[in-house]
Write an enzyme that holds these catalytic residues in place. Structure first.
Site, PDB file in Angstrom:
ATOM      1  N   PRO A  88       0.821  -1.222   0.000  1.00 27.10           N
ATOM      2  CA  PRO A  88       0.000   0.000   0.000  1.00 27.10           C
ATOM      3  C   PRO A  88       0.846   1.259   0.000  1.00 27.10           C
ATOM      4  O   PRO A  88       1.796   1.392   0.781  1.00 27.10           O
ATOM      5  CB  PRO A  88      -0.814  -0.131   1.293  1.00 27.10           C
ATOM      6  CG  PRO A  88      -0.932  -1.604   1.507  1.00 27.10           C
ATOM      7  CD  PRO A  88       0.388  -2.177   1.043  1.00 27.10           C
ATOM      8  N   CYS A  89       0.495   2.185  -0.902  1.00 30.41           N
ATOM      9  CA  CYS A  89       1.316   3.385  -1.067  1.00 30.41           C
ATOM     10  C   CYS A  89       0.763   4.590  -0.318  1.00 30.41           C
ATOM     11  O   CYS A  89       1.427   5.621  -0.221  1.00 30.41           O
ATOM     12  CB  CYS A  89       1.428   3.728  -2.560  1.00 30.41           C
ATOM     13  SG  CYS A  89      -0.152   4.199  -3.328  1.00 30.41           S
ATOM     14  N   GLN A  90      -0.466   4.493   0.215  1.00 32.24           N
ATOM     15  CA  GLN A  90      -1.087   5.661   0.848  1.00 32.24           C
ATOM     16  C   GLN A  90      -0.241   6.291   1.944  1.00 32.24           C
ATOM     17  O   GLN A  90      -0.239   7.522   2.091  1.00 32.24           O
ATOM     18  CB  GLN A  90      -2.472   5.291   1.406  1.00 32.24           C
ATOM     19  CG  GLN A  90      -3.504   4.970   0.348  1.00 32.24           C
ATOM     20  CD  GLN A  90      -3.487   3.500  -0.050  1.00 32.24           C
ATOM     21  OE1 GLN A  90      -2.532   2.782   0.230  1.00 32.24           O
ATOM     22  NE2 GLN A  90      -4.549   3.055  -0.691  1.00 32.24           N
ATOM     23  N   PHE A  92       2.758   6.919   1.996  1.00 32.24           N
ATOM     24  CA  PHE A  92       3.864   7.701   1.436  1.00 32.24           C
ATOM     25  C   PHE A  92       3.416   8.610   0.291  1.00 32.24           C
ATOM     26  O   PHE A  92       4.198   9.392  -0.224  1.00 32.24           O
ATOM     27  CB  PHE A  92       4.951   6.753   0.910  1.00 32.24           C
ATOM     28  CG  PHE A  92       5.296   5.661   1.881  1.00 32.24           C
ATOM     29  CD1 PHE A  92       6.085   5.923   2.990  1.00 32.24           C
ATOM     30  CD2 PHE A  92       4.822   4.372   1.696  1.00 32.24           C
ATOM     31  CE1 PHE A  92       6.401   4.923   3.901  1.00 32.24           C
ATOM     32  CE2 PHE A  92       5.127   3.362   2.598  1.00 32.24           C
ATOM     33  CZ  PHE A  92       5.911   3.636   3.705  1.00 32.24           C
TER      34      PHE A  92
END
Length: 345
Positions: A88-90, A92
């Site tokens: 999951p990139c949220q 960053f």
């Protein structure tokens, strides 16, 4: 012996698989992803719909016993050619709160280390938002994988340079055995595909309950939204339009990515989970299939789950979000091919 077997079979394991964008690209490069792990129910169902023999585990990755998973899949330690995934990139992301490890999802990147430690794949490919490379998590990840014998290579690649009609910059992290010479795929052009190129041969979008001629090519744009879209010229955005104040509301000219109509003669702006661009000439949002073509998915890749109405909320990953979250398959293919070349797989 195990590494020789891994190199021969080119088996791959996919973590945080989403709708399978990286799987499609990696497999088209010559690897064979035999299992995908994804928690979201709609994403997992999409993976099953396109599995072609691949096992899909819909589970919180933190609960998986890796040794048992390896035994279930018939993968001994050292028998895996590639471990790949996009945690999951949220935590960053530039448009998120950027809480990093303070966000419970921030630590999920270290699941790549846990699986690498147990299964000892020959190589690792990980995808993230560009901001990830400036976070301490990237340094910690590099250190942990270095202790396992991997040398990490990090770069920001733009999908538009790899036959994708979309400006989409992503951090790509590649782990190879220490001492291995590795080079990221060379971009062959500035860009060579446009939104118009990939949308021009699609038939009209279907409106429920009519079945679409091409899977996922379904339009459910609400009437109120069609009115708003009608004020926006091709390639421009709502705050730049001559729409009345009650339509523009609190938007300012700086809101150039919100409520935007794509241009047929250019690549798309980055597809995002919370925003779906307008069709270049029709007064509606892109259908999931149109968005999938802009991401580089083949029409044979079918997305399942609900289509989110723009005025409402659908829990979990609806079709538009599945597409927007995905790694563009052509970008994944280029990276996977560069890994195979470097390792002579």
């Amino acid at each position: 012996m195990a590494n020789a077997l891994a190199a021969k079979n080119n088996l791959a394991l996919s973590l945080f698989s989403g709708a399978g964008g990286m799987d499609v690209g990696v497999d088209s490069a010559g690897f064979r992803t035999i299992c995908a792990v994804e928690l979201d129910p709609h994403g997992a169902e999409t993976l099953r719909r396109n599995a072609n023999g691949k096992r899909v585990l819909q589970v919180d990755i933190r609960s998986l016993d890796i040794e048992q998973t390896g035994e279930l899949l018939g993968i001994p330690a050292g028998g895996l050619a590639l471990l790949h995934g996009g945690p999951p990139c949220q935590p960053f992301s530039q448009i998120g709160k950027r809480e990093g490890t303070d966000d419970p999802r921030g630590g999920l990147a270290f699941q790549m280390v846990r699986f690498a430690s147990a299964l000892r794949p020959i190589a690792i490919i990980m995808e993230q938002v560009p901001q990830f490379l400036n976070h301490e998590v990237a340094d910690i990840l590099s250190d942990k994988l270095s202790r396992l014998g991997y040398e990490l290579h990090m770069a920001i690649l733009n999908a538009v340079n790899y036959h994708v009609p979309q400006n989409r910059k992503r951090a790509i992290i590649v782990g190879v055995p220490q001492g291995t010479r590795y080079t990221f795929p060379t971009r062959t052009h500035v860009w060579d595909m446009t939104v118009g190129d990939v949308l021009k041969d699609l038939p009209p979008a279907a409106a429920p309950p009519d079945p679409p001629a091409v899977a996922n090519h379904v339009d459910i744009t609400p009437p109120r939204d069609r009115e708003r879209i009608s004020y926006v010229l091709e390639g421009e955005w709502l705050s730049k339009s001559k729409a009345p104040p009650e339509i523009v509301q609190r938007l300012t000219p700086k809101d150039s990515t919100k409520f935007r109509r794509l241009d047929r003669g250019k690549p798309s702006l980055t597809l995002r989970c919370g925003e779906t661009p307008y069709h270049p000439v029709e007064n509606r949002y892109l259908t999931p299939r149109e968005a999938a073509r802009i991401q580089g998915f083949p029409d044979s890749h079918i997305f399942t789950g609900p289509i989110r109405r723009r005025t409402g909320i659908v829990p979990n990953l609806d079709q538009h979000r599945q597409v927007a979250n995905a790694v563009p398959p052509p970008l994944a293919r280029a990276v996977a091919q560069s890994v195979r070349t470097s390792l002579c797989l």
